[in-house]
Design an enzyme around this catalytic site. Structure first.
Site, PDB file in Angstrom:
ATOM      1  CD  GLU A  43      36.613  10.933 -37.651  1.00 46.32           C
ATOM      2  OE1 GLU A  43      35.892  11.945 -37.691  1.00 46.32           O
ATOM      3  OE2 GLU A  43      37.709  10.861 -38.223  1.00 46.32           O
ATOM      4  CD  GLN A  48      29.448  20.505 -34.665  1.00 46.14           C
ATOM      5  OE1 GLN A  48      29.802  20.095 -35.754  1.00 46.14           O
ATOM      6  NE2 GLN A  48      28.790  21.630 -34.534  1.00 46.14           N
ATOM      7  CG  LEU A  86      36.009  17.726 -25.749  1.00 46.71           C
ATOM      8  CD1 LEU A  86      37.158  18.607 -26.204  1.00 46.71           C
ATOM      9  CD2 LEU A  86      36.395  16.262 -25.880  1.00 46.71           C
ATOM     10  CE1 TYR A  88      26.933  21.407 -28.950  1.00 43.68           C
ATOM     11  CE2 TYR A  88      29.189  21.617 -29.697  1.00 43.68           C
ATOM     12  CZ  TYR A  88      27.887  22.058 -29.684  1.00 43.68           C
ATOM     13  OH  TYR A  88      27.541  23.162 -30.409  1.00 43.68           O
ATOM     14  CE1 TYR A 126      33.511  13.398 -41.460  1.00 38.64           C
ATOM     15  CE2 TYR A 126      33.128  13.107 -39.095  1.00 38.64           C
ATOM     16  CZ  TYR A 126      33.994  13.259 -40.166  1.00 38.64           C
ATOM     17  OH  TYR A 126      35.334  13.238 -39.957  1.00 38.64           O
ATOM     18  CG  ASP A 144      34.340  17.427 -42.589  1.00 39.35           C
ATOM     19  OD1 ASP A 144      34.432  17.745 -43.802  1.00 39.35           O
ATOM     20  OD2 ASP A 144      35.310  17.476 -41.813  1.00 39.35           O
ATOM     21  CB  CYS A 198      39.768  25.113 -49.119  1.00 36.22           C
ATOM     22  SG  CYS A 198      38.455  26.044 -49.940  1.00 36.22           S
ATOM     23  CB  SER A 311      26.062  27.588 -29.688  1.00 36.08           C
ATOM     24  OG  SER A 311      25.172  26.591 -29.250  1.00 36.08           O
TER      25      SER A 311
END
Length: 374
Positions: A43, A48, A86, A88, A126, A144, A198, A311
DNA sequence: TTCCTGAAGA
DNA sequence: TCTTCAGGAA
């Protein structure tokens, strides 16, 4: 708030989602397991991060750190090295902080209580809901990005998902929709449905089992939902890295402060408000004279400007390879490193990419490294 | 608000 | 090449 939605409708939606899931789910190594440690690792990696990007990292990480204890006891550099690339990186640092806390406060056994899980560093609502439901079958609904998207489209909710009120509203609805008898299956199903069916762009409405009752499909608002209000603006930063070569050694420094890439290593950095020349760097930093003294230096390579995009920041970076004849490479706050050991230190993608080019153009003879740029 | 990276689209 | 998009926690 959702009094117009009947309970029977909600139960029906949940069962459609779980039926869809059983037929369409991906077979992933963190599915169908109950070890809370591995579920936790998966998780955090998937926060992200797309499955395709995190998949190999999950295998590598759980092999290198198979349980809470091994993670808690490892040197931080090793954990960050395993995480390298990876992004973060606070996730990796928090993971280890949480592992240490589990050792100290829970006797090394992963807690099963929702509030205890939520209290761990790096775990928000989450992730706490995901672990509680997947590992312990507790009735907490996950919310999420996939869930936001499905709920906003299906029910036609245009509250911004990045506002406090919006988050509350979606969390309440997700809680009402949750199948409390099989929260693990339900949570997996609704997220997988968002991820595969979706989708953000080009959802597969033709084959959607909920198409006829979907608000967005009905109203033609698929591309308008979900609504986000905040857009991040970028700042520009200018990095000048000096890659010293002295015999078999170079210098690294460890990033600190509350900035990007905390605790990763990099080549000595001069940051300024604009891109500047080597002479200007010398004016600001007296590294050269401290290292080389009266020995001559030779700049064997200057990279072109490299744009590294995050970002919310754009880093403009230039690397200089500086050869010196000094007897010992020493500078306060910097770490002398054998060039052949550079690959042991955790570094950012920016440094990694430079290092790749650097290594390819480096040759070694008689303990002297020669850099030949192309 | 600030933490990252890579894939896909323009 | 540049821009957009995807994805939670503190």
């Amino acid at each position: 708030m959702f009094t117009m939605i009947e309970n029977d409708d909600l139960q029906h939606i949940s069962s459609v989602l779980t039926d869809w899931y059983k037929k369409n789910k991906r077979d992933l190594p963190w599915r169908n397991i109950h070890d809370p440690y591995r579920i936790w690792i998966s998780e955090i990696i998937l926060q992200q991060t797309r499955v395709a990007q995190g998949y190999d990292y999950y295998l590598k990480f759980t092999q290198q750190f198979p349980d809470v204890q091994s993670l808690a006891n490892a040197p931080e550099d090793e954990v960050l090295k395993c995480w390298q690339g990876l992004g973060y990186y606070s996730r990796a640092r928090n993971l280890q902080a949480a592992a240490k806390r589990i050792m100290a406060q829970h006797n090394g056994k992963f807690p099963s209580n929702y509030d205890d899980i939520l209290a761990l560093k790096g775990i928000g609502e989450y992730t706490a809901a995901a672990i509680s439901s997947f590992a312990f079958k507790q009735p907490y609904a996950v919310v999420d990005g996939n869930v936001f998207r499905f709920l906003s489209r299906y029910f036609g909710i245009d509250s911004p998902i990045d506002s406090g009120a919006g988050k509350k509203q979606f969390a309440k609805l997700a809680g009402l929709l949750l199948d409390k008898l099989q929260p693990d299956l339900h949570n997996q199903a609704i997220m997988e449905f968002g991820a595969l069916q979706c989708t953000p762009t080009g959802p597969d409405c033709m084959n959607c089992p909920l198409e006829t009752s979907c608000f967005a499909k009905e109203q033609g608002k698929i591309s308008d939902l979900p609504v986000k209000e905040k857009k991040t603006r970028v700042t520009h930063r200018f990095f000048h890295h000096l890659v010293f070569i002295c015999g078999e050694e170079t210098l690294l420094s460890k990033r600190s402060d509350k900035d990007i890439w905390q605790n990763l290593y990099e080549f000595p950095l001069y940051e300024s408000t604009k891109l500047c020349s080597f002479e200007e760097i010398l004016m600001e930093k007296n590294w050269i004279s401290e290292i080389a003294g009266l020995h001559p230096i030779h700049i064997s390579y200057q990279s072109k400007e490299i744009k590294h995009i995050l970002s919310h920041q754009i880093i403009h970076a230039v690397f200089y390879v500086v050869n010196t004849e000094s007897t010992a490479l020493q500078l306060p706050h910097f770490t002398p490193v054998k060039i052949e050991h550079l690959n042991k230190y955790p570094i950012s993608r920016l440094t990694e990419k430079f290092l790749k080019k650097f290594s390819e153009n480096l040759s070694c003879s008689k303990n002297k490294y020669i850099f030949t740029a192309n």
